[in-house]
Design a protein around this motif. Structure first.
Motif, PDB file in Angstrom:
ATOM      1  N   THR A  51     -32.975 -34.490 -62.094  1.00 23.85           N
ATOM      2  CA  THR A  51     -33.909 -33.440 -61.703  1.00 23.85           C
ATOM      3  C   THR A  51     -33.960 -33.282 -60.187  1.00 23.85           C
ATOM      4  O   THR A  51     -33.978 -32.156 -59.674  1.00 23.85           O
ATOM      5  CB  THR A  51     -35.326 -33.737 -62.233  1.00 23.85           C
ATOM      6  N   ALA A  52     -34.000 -34.404 -59.457  1.00 21.95           N
ATOM      7  CA  ALA A  52     -34.038 -34.318 -57.992  1.00 21.95           C
ATOM      8  C   ALA A  52     -32.745 -33.727 -57.449  1.00 21.95           C
ATOM      9  O   ALA A  52     -32.751 -32.938 -56.501  1.00 21.95           O
ATOM     10  CB  ALA A  52     -34.286 -35.706 -57.398  1.00 21.95           C
ATOM     11  N   VAL A  53     -31.613 -34.104 -58.035  1.00 28.66           N
ATOM     12  CA  VAL A  53     -30.316 -33.573 -57.593  1.00 28.66           C
ATOM     13  C   VAL A  53     -30.237 -32.074 -57.864  1.00 28.66           C
ATOM     14  O   VAL A  53     -29.791 -31.286 -57.011  1.00 28.66           O
ATOM     15  CB  VAL A  53     -29.168 -34.323 -58.293  1.00 28.66           C
ATOM     16  N   THR A  54     -30.690 -31.644 -59.037  1.00 27.22           N
ATOM     17  CA  THR A  54     -30.634 -30.229 -59.393  1.00 27.22           C
ATOM     18  C   THR A  54     -31.623 -29.417 -58.573  1.00 27.22           C
ATOM     19  O   THR A  54     -31.341 -28.263 -58.200  1.00 27.22           O
ATOM     20  CB  THR A  54     -30.908 -30.052 -60.895  1.00 27.22           C
ATOM     21  N   LEU A  55     -32.796 -29.977 -58.265  1.00 26.26           N
ATOM     22  CA  LEU A  55     -33.754 -29.290 -57.409  1.00 26.26           C
ATOM     23  C   LEU A  55     -33.138 -29.007 -56.038  1.00 26.26           C
ATOM     24  O   LEU A  55     -33.277 -27.903 -55.484  1.00 26.26           O
ATOM     25  CB  LEU A  55     -35.025 -30.127 -57.266  1.00 26.26           C
ATOM     26  N   ALA A  56     -32.432 -30.000 -55.475  1.00 27.29           N
ATOM     27  CA  ALA A  56     -31.758 -29.797 -54.194  1.00 27.29           C
ATOM     28  C   ALA A  56     -30.646 -28.762 -54.322  1.00 27.29           C
ATOM     29  O   ALA A  56     -30.460 -27.915 -53.441  1.00 27.29           O
ATOM     30  CB  ALA A  56     -31.189 -31.122 -53.694  1.00 27.29           C
ATOM     31  N   ALA A  57     -29.911 -28.806 -55.425  1.00 30.88           N
ATOM     32  CA  ALA A  57     -28.838 -27.837 -55.639  1.00 30.88           C
ATOM     33  C   ALA A  57     -29.390 -26.416 -55.744  1.00 30.88           C
ATOM     34  O   ALA A  57     -28.780 -25.455 -55.267  1.00 30.88           O
ATOM     35  CB  ALA A  57     -28.047 -28.190 -56.891  1.00 30.88           C
ATOM     36  N   ALA A  58     -30.557 -26.260 -56.360  1.00 29.02           N
ATOM     37  CA  ALA A  58     -31.177 -24.937 -56.474  1.00 29.02           C
ATOM     38  C   ALA A  58     -31.498 -24.376 -55.094  1.00 29.02           C
ATOM     39  O   ALA A  58     -31.322 -23.173 -54.835  1.00 29.02           O
ATOM     40  CB  ALA A  58     -32.441 -25.020 -57.323  1.00 29.02           C
ATOM     41  N   ARG A  59     -31.968 -25.223 -54.184  1.00 27.18           N
ATOM     42  CA  ARG A  59     -32.243 -24.785 -52.822  1.00 27.18           C
ATOM     43  C   ARG A  59     -30.958 -24.388 -52.109  1.00 27.18           C
ATOM     44  O   ARG A  59     -30.916 -23.410 -51.361  1.00 27.18           O
ATOM     45  CB  ARG A  59     -32.973 -25.903 -52.083  1.00 27.18           C
ATOM     46  N   GLU A  60     -29.863 -25.127 -52.348  1.00 20.73           N
ATOM     47  CA  GLU A  60     -28.572 -24.781 -51.744  1.00 20.73           C
ATOM     48  C   GLU A  60     -28.086 -23.416 -52.229  1.00 20.73           C
ATOM     49  O   GLU A  60     -27.560 -22.614 -51.463  1.00 20.73           O
ATOM     50  CB  GLU A  60     -27.513 -25.830 -52.121  1.00 20.73           C
ATOM     51  N   VAL A  61     -28.276 -23.170 -53.506  1.00 18.69           N
ATOM     52  CA  VAL A  61     -27.757 -21.948 -54.114  1.00 18.69           C
ATOM     53  C   VAL A  61     -28.579 -20.728 -53.711  1.00 18.69           C
ATOM     54  O   VAL A  61     -28.028 -19.662 -53.412  1.00 18.69           O
ATOM     55  CB  VAL A  61     -27.754 -22.087 -55.654  1.00 18.69           C
ATOM     56  N   ALA A  62     -29.905 -20.870 -53.691  1.00 16.26           N
ATOM     57  CA  ALA A  62     -30.765 -19.688 -53.618  1.00 16.26           C
ATOM     58  C   ALA A  62     -31.682 -19.628 -52.415  1.00 16.26           C
ATOM     59  O   ALA A  62     -32.393 -18.632 -52.252  1.00 16.26           O
ATOM     60  CB  ALA A  62     -31.593 -19.591 -54.898  1.00 16.26           C
ATOM     61  N   GLY A  63     -31.748 -20.649 -51.580  1.00 17.23           N
ATOM     62  CA  GLY A  63     -32.607 -20.599 -50.405  1.00 17.23           C
ATOM     63  C   GLY A  63     -34.060 -20.380 -50.779  1.00 17.23           C
ATOM     64  O   GLY A  63     -34.633 -21.110 -51.586  1.00 17.23           O
ATOM     65  N   ALA A  64     -34.676 -19.327 -50.206  1.00 19.10           N
ATOM     66  CA  ALA A  64     -36.090 -19.051 -50.464  1.00 19.10           C
ATOM     67  C   ALA A  64     -36.367 -18.723 -51.919  1.00 19.10           C
ATOM     68  O   ALA A  64     -37.496 -18.848 -52.391  1.00 19.10           O
ATOM     69  CB  ALA A  64     -36.565 -17.898 -49.575  1.00 19.10           C
ATOM     70  N   GLN A  65     -35.346 -18.294 -52.640  1.00 17.48           N
ATOM     71  CA  GLN A  65     -35.491 -17.978 -54.061  1.00 17.48           C
ATOM     72  C   GLN A  65     -35.216 -19.197 -54.947  1.00 17.48           C
ATOM     73  O   GLN A  65     -35.024 -19.047 -56.159  1.00 17.48           O
ATOM     74  CB  GLN A  65     -34.528 -16.842 -54.452  1.00 17.48           C
ATOM     75  N   ALA A  66     -35.227 -20.381 -54.345  1.00 17.22           N
ATOM     76  CA  ALA A  66     -34.932 -21.593 -55.115  1.00 17.22           C
ATOM     77  C   ALA A  66     -35.897 -21.784 -56.275  1.00 17.22           C
ATOM     78  O   ALA A  66     -35.523 -22.320 -57.324  1.00 17.22           O
ATOM     79  CB  ALA A  66     -34.969 -22.814 -54.204  1.00 17.22           C
TER      80      ALA A  66
END
Length: 389
Positions: free
Chosen positions: A317-332
């Motif tokens: 979950t922590a890894v995917t949360l960080a990946a979501a921020r990488e992918v989408a920025g403010a839209q994470a």
């Protein structure tokens, strides 16, 4: 450069203030996920032994919780838009407390299923909101560490459940359920003083196109499906499958929780250094190892299967949360809700499927953990294909 909210720029104490918000988010995940979802795992064999439900019914309660979790994830952002993040998190905590208290009444399978589903709704709301809200409330440099701290709440709650449930069960199932309700209430009182309250996105950012991140979401969903077996049946595998006492089943579950804490804290740090999408295959490989060890007939294998399962299955979950921020920025937050909804949908669907399989095979743990291993291998393959983004 992204700016941190003003309340973290006063007095030169930004790191301390940021970590207070991160720990409050961890409290929400501890209660809503670590307890409201996962305290049921060490209770599973006790529910069967006391005659409240049979093995298939106990599995159905776990699946119902997964279904409620999906509803909570889908409702969380809308609820926060209407009443604000802090009040929405208060609502999730209140529902978790009420659900535990209601389960203290032996009202039959339908009654327990409804309240375990509502406990899942509470966990889904808190999971959808806590991580993104904390990340939006801290500086960019602190996001990886803060995300790991927030998601470590799940493992901390699992450890707390492993410690509390055997003690509470000495007074019977009613005492156990009520004791867990009290535990949620205490966490709520402490955590809500620093609830995250992120600023609303500007209209331009809110209207921006959100990246699809299909392979990331698929890998996370397959990981979720693979983790249904340990997240529902691990303690029962130890007790009824390997002949260990209930206390040993709780200890195996505590090992799962300890692994979850380590996996989330390390996941946040590793993702900050090399990126979440590059880190995810390593966590999926550990998940494969955990499911394979659970199939080993000798009970000592569970001493490794539990911690490794928590490390990977919850740490992801922590890894995917960080990946979501990488992918989408403010839209994470949008990508995270999609990922969490996919996770919940996979767990709900496979939760009911494995409950049916468990009953049809005469409570065969090998069958449900074998399915989990196959799904985990698929998650590893997809995460590896997505590692370069």
């Amino acid at each position: 450069m992204e700016k941190c909210p003003d309340r973290f720029n006063r007095g030169g104490h930004a790191p301390l203030r940021e970590m207070k918000v991160a720990w409050s988010g961890a409290g929400a995940i501890l209660a809503g996920v670590g307890l409201a979802r996962f305290a049921y795992v060490p209770l599973f064999p006790a529910m069967v032994a006391a005659g409240w439900v049979d093995g298939a019914g106990a599995g159905l309660l776990g699946a119902g919780n997964f279904a409620g979790y999906l509803l909570g994830v889908l409702a969380g952002r809308g609820l926060a838009r209407r009443i604000g993040v802090p009040r929405a998190m208060d609502a999730g905590m209140a529902l978790a407390l009420l659900a535990f208290a209601a389960c203290a009444h032996e009202g039959g399978l339908a009654w327990l299923l409804a309240w375990r589903a509502l406990a899942g709704v509470a966990g889904g709301v808190l999971m959808a909101l806590a991580g993104p809200a904390v990340q939006a409330s801290v500086t960019a440099a602190a996001r990886g560490q803060a995300g790991g701290v927030v998601m470590a709440g799940a493992g901390s709650g699992i450890i707390a459940a492993g410690l509390l449930v055997p003690v509470l069960l000495q007074g019977g199932l009613v005492v156990a359920w009520l004791g867990l309700a009290v535990a949620v209430g205490l966490v709520w009182i402490v955590a809500r003083r620093a609830w995250p309250d992120p600023p609303a996105l500007p209209a331009s950012a809110a209207a921006a196109k959100v990246p699809r991140a299909g392979r990331l979401l698929l890998a996370y969903g397959l990981s979720a499906a693979g983790m249904v077996a340990p997240m529902v049946y691990l303690a029962d595998l130890a007790v009824r499958g390997r002949g260990l006492p209930i206390e040993a089943g709780a200890a195996v579950w505590m090992g799962f929780g300890a692994g979850a804490v380590a996996g989330t804290l390390l996941g946040g740090r590793v993702a900050s250094r090399i990126g979440g999408r590059r880190a995810l295959p390593a966590w999926m490989a550990v998940q494969v190892a955990a499911l394979a060890l659970a199939l080993v007939p000798a009970w000592p294998a569970l001493l490794l299967a539990g911690p490794l399962g928590g490390f990977a299955g919850v740490g992801a979950t922590a890894v995917t949360l960080a990946a979501a921020r990488e992918v989408a920025g403010a839209q994470a937050g949008v990508v995270w809700v999609r990922a969490t909804a996919g996770y919940a949908l996979a767990q709900a669907g496979f939760g009911f499927a494995l409950a049916a399989l468990f009953g049809a095979t005469g409570d065969s743990h090998a069958a449900v953990f074998g399915v989990g291993l196959a799904l985990s291998l698929a998650a590893l393959a997809v995460a590896w294909a997505d590692r370069r983004g």
